[in-house]
Design a protein around this motif. Sequence first.
Motif, PDB file in Angstrom:
ATOM      1  N   GLN A 134      -5.926 -25.044  -8.784  1.00 34.04           N
ATOM      2  CA  GLN A 134      -5.135 -24.079  -8.018  1.00 34.04           C
ATOM      3  C   GLN A 134      -3.649 -24.206  -8.334  1.00 34.04           C
ATOM      4  O   GLN A 134      -2.928 -23.190  -8.384  1.00 34.04           O
ATOM      5  N   GLN A 135      -3.172 -25.449  -8.571  1.00 34.99           N
ATOM      6  CA  GLN A 135      -1.772 -25.655  -8.932  1.00 34.99           C
ATOM      7  C   GLN A 135      -1.465 -24.988 -10.269  1.00 34.99           C
ATOM      8  O   GLN A 135      -0.407 -24.351 -10.450  1.00 34.99           O
ATOM      9  N   ARG A 136      -2.375 -25.131 -11.233  1.00 33.06           N
ATOM     10  CA  ARG A 136      -2.162 -24.539 -12.562  1.00 33.06           C
ATOM     11  C   ARG A 136      -2.179 -23.012 -12.478  1.00 33.06           C
ATOM     12  O   ARG A 136      -1.394 -22.344 -13.171  1.00 33.06           O
ATOM     13  N   LEU A 137      -3.078 -22.485 -11.639  1.00 30.76           N
ATOM     14  CA  LEU A 137      -3.119 -21.032 -11.470  1.00 30.76           C
ATOM     15  C   LEU A 137      -1.831 -20.521 -10.831  1.00 30.76           C
ATOM     16  O   LEU A 137      -1.323 -19.455 -11.177  1.00 30.76           O
ATOM     17  N   ALA A 138      -1.331 -21.291  -9.859  1.00 24.04           N
ATOM     18  CA  ALA A 138      -0.078 -20.907  -9.190  1.00 24.04           C
ATOM     19  C   ALA A 138       1.095 -20.910 -10.150  1.00 24.04           C
ATOM     20  O   ALA A 138       2.086 -20.182  -9.954  1.00 24.04           O
ATOM     21  N   CYS A 139       1.004 -21.720 -11.232  1.00 24.78           N
ATOM     22  CA  CYS A 139       2.077 -21.777 -12.238  1.00 24.78           C
ATOM     23  C   CYS A 139       1.938 -20.667 -13.279  1.00 24.78           C
ATOM     24  O   CYS A 139       2.737 -20.599 -14.227  1.00 24.78           O
ATOM     25  N   GLY A 140       0.888 -19.842 -13.137  1.00 24.76           N
ATOM     26  CA  GLY A 140       0.726 -18.703 -14.018  1.00 24.76           C
ATOM     27  C   GLY A 140      -0.075 -18.975 -15.273  1.00 24.76           C
ATOM     28  O   GLY A 140      -0.057 -18.170 -16.206  1.00 24.76           O
ATOM     29  N   GLU A 141      -0.794 -20.099 -15.339  1.00 26.27           N
ATOM     30  CA  GLU A 141      -1.589 -20.386 -16.536  1.00 26.27           C
ATOM     31  C   GLU A 141      -2.777 -19.433 -16.619  1.00 26.27           C
ATOM     32  O   GLU A 141      -3.211 -18.833 -15.628  1.00 26.27           O
ATOM     33  N   ASP A 142      -3.342 -19.337 -17.835  1.00 20.82           N
ATOM     34  CA  ASP A 142      -4.475 -18.451 -18.095  1.00 20.82           C
ATOM     35  C   ASP A 142      -5.677 -18.875 -17.236  1.00 20.82           C
ATOM     36  O   ASP A 142      -6.138 -20.010 -17.331  1.00 20.82           O
ATOM     37  N   PRO A 143      -6.216 -17.993 -16.377  1.00 20.92           N
ATOM     38  CA  PRO A 143      -7.349 -18.354 -15.502  1.00 20.92           C
ATOM     39  C   PRO A 143      -8.562 -18.870 -16.279  1.00 20.92           C
ATOM     40  O   PRO A 143      -9.243 -19.789 -15.828  1.00 20.92           O
ATOM     41  N   LYS A 144      -8.847 -18.288 -17.445  1.00 24.64           N
ATOM     42  CA  LYS A 144      -9.993 -18.722 -18.222  1.00 24.64           C
ATOM     43  C   LYS A 144      -9.829 -20.175 -18.650  1.00 24.64           C
ATOM     44  O   LYS A 144     -10.760 -20.987 -18.566  1.00 24.64           O
ATOM     45  N   ALA A 145      -8.617 -20.529 -19.118  1.00 23.30           N
ATOM     46  CA  ALA A 145      -8.365 -21.907 -19.549  1.00 23.30           C
ATOM     47  C   ALA A 145      -8.412 -22.866 -18.367  1.00 23.30           C
ATOM     48  O   ALA A 145      -8.903 -24.008 -18.469  1.00 23.30           O
TER      49      ALA A 145
END
Length: 436
Positions: free
Chosen positions: A385-396
């Motif tokens: 969830q932290q990585r998604l919040a930072c805008g990283e690619d959801p698939k990755a």
Amino acid sequence: MQLFAIGINYRTAPVALRERVVFPLEQIKSALQALNATWGSNGLSNPHAGLPAETAILSTCHRTEIYGAALTGNASSMQASMDAGYAQCAARWLSACRQIPFSELTPHLYTLPHSSAVRHVFRVASGLDSMVLGETQILGQLKAAARAALDAGALGAYLNRLFQHSFSAAKAVRGQTQIGAHSVSIASAAVRLAQRIFERLSSQRVLLIGAGSMIEVCAAHFAAQRPHALVIANRTIERSLKLAERTNGRAIALASLPARLHEFDIVVSCTASVLPIIGLGAVERALRARKRRPVLMVDLAMPRDIEAEVAQLQDVFLYTLDDLGAVVQKAHTQRQTAAIQAEAIIETRVERFMRWLDARRGAPAICKLHEEAHRLRSAALARAQQRLACGEDPKAVLEAFSYRLTHTLLHAPTRALTQAQDEERARLVQLFGISA
């Protein structure tokens, strides 16, 4: 959790001792509360010694038994704690409660740990441990003991499950075998004794004292013989009247007994009195009034209703529960085949219950395993969830999340397989359901 049973019964003790340890049903609740307080006062509340979380008392004419479920580490520690703690504690409590010298009581007590206790309760419920093989009254008494333990707050998940399984086992034994066929009950044995002593019961006057289930059965058996008179005496005249109506008899007040005892040729007594209601003097006066005509007296009560000294009188035939037990034993041969079948049913039910108990023993470890798995999942999810919040690619992020979670969950099993020797590795491979 380990189960245990401690008790005294008709095989281990004479009636003179058994009647001293009887607990009327209305006393069971207070007795359980006193017993549970005794565990703690004797140091058995120590987690290493075990804590009896659940207890029940079964008390009948033929047995007084204490059932318990104790929190212990394992079976060996249970056995040690029982030898050193529970058996001694229960025996001393029973000794003090019933004012019986400890040295007098303990030789007659038996102690059954865990699976032996389970098997014993199942056999008791099914009538396989009864004086009258296959009798059904004990099942109702065991159900009453379970209700009393529940009312006292002493019945928990383990003993409740044990009782329910024992009731189910008794039903299976009764339905799948002929254990009840050709049975000779205590009541019918009393009639047989009367038929040996008197030529025709149709000429005899019968007095039944009490109005409980045992007297009801006796009344039915004697009424079938059409005696000259059938009279019911009880403290509560209303109950006597109801039973008399059903058996074509008459009712009298118990208070009139001393003046009318001489009228009867056969006397059967089974009350809940804690003291004898027919004394030596009363019987002696009745015999004089009868001009020494013999009288049969059958005492089915526990404690006994008739003073033991009455048996010494020349014209009295006095029989107790133990005496009638010898009569019913003769009918056992006809039911031995059914008993063998019943024992097989019991063993199957015991194994089933022990599997449930073993599964319950693993429940805390399973709960911890689930808790740890959920902790790892939550940690991995928080990172994702932290990585998604930072805008990283959801698939990755999802790919990394699934990889990390899988690797974390497989870490412990992988290490176990790596460190195991050949036989242990093969067992783990089978356990994990993988092909090596």
